[in-house]
Design an enzyme around this catalytic site. Structure first.
Site, short mmCIF file in Angstrom:
data_model
loop_
_atom_site.label_atom_id
_atom_site.label_comp_id
_atom_site.label_asym_id
_atom_site.label_seq_id
_atom_site.Cartn_x
_atom_site.Cartn_y
_atom_site.Cartn_z
N GLY A 1 0.79 -1.22 0.00
CA GLY A 1 0.00 0.00 0.00
C GLY A 1 0.82 1.28 0.00
N TYR B 1 16.98 11.86 -6.87
CA TYR B 1 15.75 11.72 -6.10
C TYR B 1 15.39 13.10 -5.56
CZ TYR B 1 12.59 9.04 -3.05
OH TYR B 1 11.49 8.49 -2.44
#
Lengths: 568, 568
Positions: B140, B475
């Protein structure tokens, strides 16, 4: 034949005039005699002249010829018999058996030589508009029947030779990437790169007669893959021409953009389109390059040592070990005067005997090192300890330099043997390390049992060729003494037994030769029926008209060999 | 919620009761105030209670419920509101913005928790027979809208949670391979492996709340990938349940069996089936593991040094460097008493000033080493020379151990910020090295320009996270000071600008977060329209009924964000 595009002999490997000679290797003839009972010193019948072949006429229509000539120019649309025969086969021994005996199957109707990306786009669209079949040729070194049309192909068959597209287009010196046309042969490509201080480090056995596009289309791997990676690692981006569209994958070190299209093109064997250029990793030529030779008491000791070497803090460029028979084959192939010859000297044999080794079981190994002088020294130190722990001994770098010089010559020996009624070829697989020993033992046994059953003398030997964290590739060479007209059937039987042994012992259909038609019967066992279903869905969706090298990878029953002899 | 299957909060990352605190980091509040003008010490409105949400009723039919209960048992077929809300979203900030404000979109009608491979097979067939939609949930932690049904989905939506399938089934200790069920969370998996002396070495930021199956389905990459590889390298075989069939890919170190089915499943985000187990590379726990910290005068110096480090004879486990703003963010997050805090001590600052460094520009770097003590010493020596050559200085291993302890906590900071009206999220890309500096500079500039244009304060910072021979992943973390009801639009705008900058500067839509719906509008630009055509052909062929997580990877216009603001 086209100026500037080199072409192999129709009846064998490589160029006319180059051949193997045994006369300066006095131990070779006795070795062959002992192994398979064939006397290689006996006189040999010459290969029949090309004119003796009954070459079926090209079925190229005037309309498609006109289209192709308008795209490429008449000189680059070839329909002469020899060009068509050369492009109708790969160079597996099964190919040679058939072509030498005049069984020519379904040859291409035309061979085209585009010179630019745009020409490839236009020719692909022209062929597909005419509902023709496109087969990319690469360097023609394929050994899994990936280059030939289906025997019952009624449509026009076009073999695409990219030999004119052979330039290193660009080197990104900051990233260590080169953009290279797909038709370039190995040596030409490395020459262009080395002139600017770079190397790709990809050296498959077929290097001299295979191309960048062919390596990508078959998921090739080179003998330095432990350092440089397989072609799947090296190739970071590419261009592929498809009917009505062009795939462009920019070079990326790694990406998370859904199922990897790059990894679908890798290994696609012409079924998705024609690869025209690629972005590949290139490296600065290392300061030091060294191949060290070692001996182990047995192949099993060598396997364990190699696994420990690739898993150690050393990061070697290559770790290779030959089984006992292959070791004897290598030694028998040494010139009397060479350093390899001296390895079988009384002095070294004496040391081995003192160690209690059985000379019939010893295994020869090469380990490659690259980097700064300090680094190579550091790694050699690490490797030496591992070799000693497994009972091995180092014998210096002499044999390695000889191996380096001769590493691309094996197919010439294969042709020499075929002239003498010895049918030889290779088959390779990979397994997890846990099954490395088992697959070797069982495959050798299965082959020998099969030959005994049919009463034909044969020999098989093997080396560990490519290593990874969790497993390795083992590369088998097998030779069958059958000069009868049934030699192809005997080959098929041997090959079938070997492939089935791979499947039965946790191996894959192929580590780096591809699937073609010859390996396709085992795909269900290898990637499971659901895996074949996924590949089929991909091919059907991309190529609903089956214009792109149909019949390869997915088994359709012909021509190749099948998993059981009754179906064959 | 099911016993033994941990579940995240509906409104934020991780478990209830765990949260970020700033009180012990005195520099943090002033840093945030300076950067985006937000006072994080001001009182905060509590998250609304779950009962305030208006949860649409499940549309699960009695017939399908009965089928599912007969396969799984009633207790593993859940339709309560909170379970459905938790499984209706990932954990991107866009997800949190929507769920916290009660915009629940098309929630799953049921969440199922199979316990075995056979149960997954039976439930997949039952759902497809009922023409339902299957969405695998993983842990999730997805942030690209891959877990939610299309808003107009009229069929029954089934979210599949494999949390009960969490066992390391087998370790092949000879090969260094483990067979592991796909539903296992990172820490649980590493605990099971470490108890037997092994590690997989895969540590994405989401590690605590993501699963093996999720990593494979999204092409994940962990912070030690320089040594252990991306999940695409680590995963050597797998099992995937498809309607009416099961894909079984045995573990192989490398294979040439046509287009790689393994690499099609990797990154498939549920569109080809449900991954139930995988064979992965595992390694013996290294003798020594060390993170060393370094400072560079600028980020650009750090980038160049990291490239040289990964290309050197050293084979480091990780090489990371933060840009100037991220360095300040890290320093501001240090506890007063900690060793990180001491890095901003007067003494170190004095050395930097003596070197002529601009303290606003310094870049902090971590390099990770593993192996024997001798090997780590050897590699540290090589790296030190490279660092010095690029003007950097080492500051020891204190900061590294702190980084190691805190590396999974960033999402808690993100939630803390969201409570305070600061919308923050991350986006990452990879490029060849030649464009690494450019994509950083231009993305930061594009983001700031976009924020200035709409008059919202925002900040973006970045680190180099994963390196390869030819390029690297950078990132980016960005935060926008928008507590208005329009915050989602502002986020979409920022995200769109960042993604487009990736495309304009030779980057990819994502290095390891995947595509989902949020990145799908850029796929045409990333892999070219022909690449999207190939992926579409694969999905259509494998799943003609569109039962398998439809709408992901291929852009279908909703819900997500689009490449231009008018389309949104």
């Amino acid at each position: 034949m086209i100026d500037g595009v080199k072409q192999q002999k129709w009846w064998g490997w490589g160029e006319e005039g180059k051949a193997y000679h045994h006369e300066d290797k006095p131990k070779f003839a006795p070795f062959v005699k002992k192994m398979v009972g064939v006397d290689i010193t006996a006189p040999v019948a010459p290969v029949p002249p090309f004119s003796s072949l009954d070459v079926p006429a090209s079925r190229l229509s005037d309309a498609l010829r006109a289209d192709l000539e308008s795209v490429l120019g008449a000189g680059f649309v070839q329909t002469d018999d020899e060009t068509r025969v050369v492009h109708g086969f790969g160079k597996g021994v099964r190919d040679l058996l058939r072509v030498r005996s005049g069984r020519l199957s379904r040859l291409p109707d035309v061979v085209v030589y585009p010179g630019t990306q745009q020409e490839v786009e236009r020719l692909v669209d022209a062929v597909v508009a005419a509902d023709g079949v496109l087969i990319p040729f690469g360097g023609g070194s394929n050994i899994v029947a990936a280059l030939e049309a289906k025997p019952d192909e009624h449509r026009q068959v076009v073999s695409v030779n990219l030999g004119r597209m052979n330039k290193v287009l660009e080197i990104d010196e900051v990233s260590g990437l080169a953009h290279i046309e797909a038709g370039v042969f190995g040596p030409d490509m490395e020459d262009q790169l080395r002139a600017r201080g770079w190397t790709m480090g990809h050296h498959p056995d077929s290097f001299v007669w295979s191309t960048l596009g062919g390596w990508i289309a078959t998921r090739s791997s080179g003998m330095q893959s432990d350092k440089y990676g397989d072609i799947a690692d090296i190739c970071r981006g590419l261009t592929m021409v498809m009917p009505g569209r062009v795939l462009t994958l920019r070079p990326l070190p790694s990406t998370s953009s859904g199922p990897s299209v790059r990894e679908m093109v890798l290994g696609s064997e012409g079924r998705l389109g024609i690869i025209t250029s690629a972005w590949v990793n290139v490296h600065r030529i290392p300061e030091v390059r060294e191949l060290q030779a070692y001996f182990f008491p047995t192949y099993e000791d060598g396997l364990k040592a190699c696994q420990e070497i690739v898993e150690s803090d050393a990061a070697v460029m290559m770790a290779r070990v030959s089984d006992a028979i292959e070791t004897q084959y290598i030694m028998a192939n040494g010139k009397k005067s060479s350093r390899l010859g001296s390895l079988s000297s009384k002095a070294i044999q004496k040391i081995m005997l003192q160690k209690g080794w059985d000379l019939e079981k010893i295994a020869m190994s090469f380990v490659g090192f690259e980097g700064s002088p300090t680094h190579v020294r550091y790694e050699k130190g690490l490797v030496s300890k591992i070799v000693r722990r497994h009972g091995g001994m180092g014998v210096g770098k002499g044999p390695g330099s000889l191996y380096d010089q001769k590493k691309y010559d094996t197919p010439y020996i294969r042709d020499f043997m075929l002239d003498r009624g010895l049918v030889a070829d290779v088959s390779e697989t990979s397994t997890p390390w846990a099954y490395a020993e088992q697959i070797h033992t069982n495959t050798v046994a299965a082959f020998q049992r099969a030959m005994d059953e049919i009463g034909v003398r044969g020999v098989v030997f093997c080396h560990l060729s490519h290593s990874y964290h969790s497993g390795a590739c083992q590369y088998f060479t097998f030779a069958i003494a059958d000069s009868s007209p049934d030699a192809e059937k005997t080959y098929d039987h041997a090959k079938r037994v070997i492939q089935q042994s791979f499947m039965d012992n946790h191996g894959t259909v192929s580590h780096h030769h591809g699937v073609g038609e010859e390996h396709s019967p085992w795909m269900d066992q290898d990637i499971s029926p659901a895996g074949v279903f996924i590949q089929q869905a991909l091919f059907d969706g991309v190529d609903p008209g089956r214009n792109l090298n149909p019949g390869k990878i997915i088994h359709e029953g012909a021509p190749g060999i099948s998993t059981n002899s009754t179906e064959a």
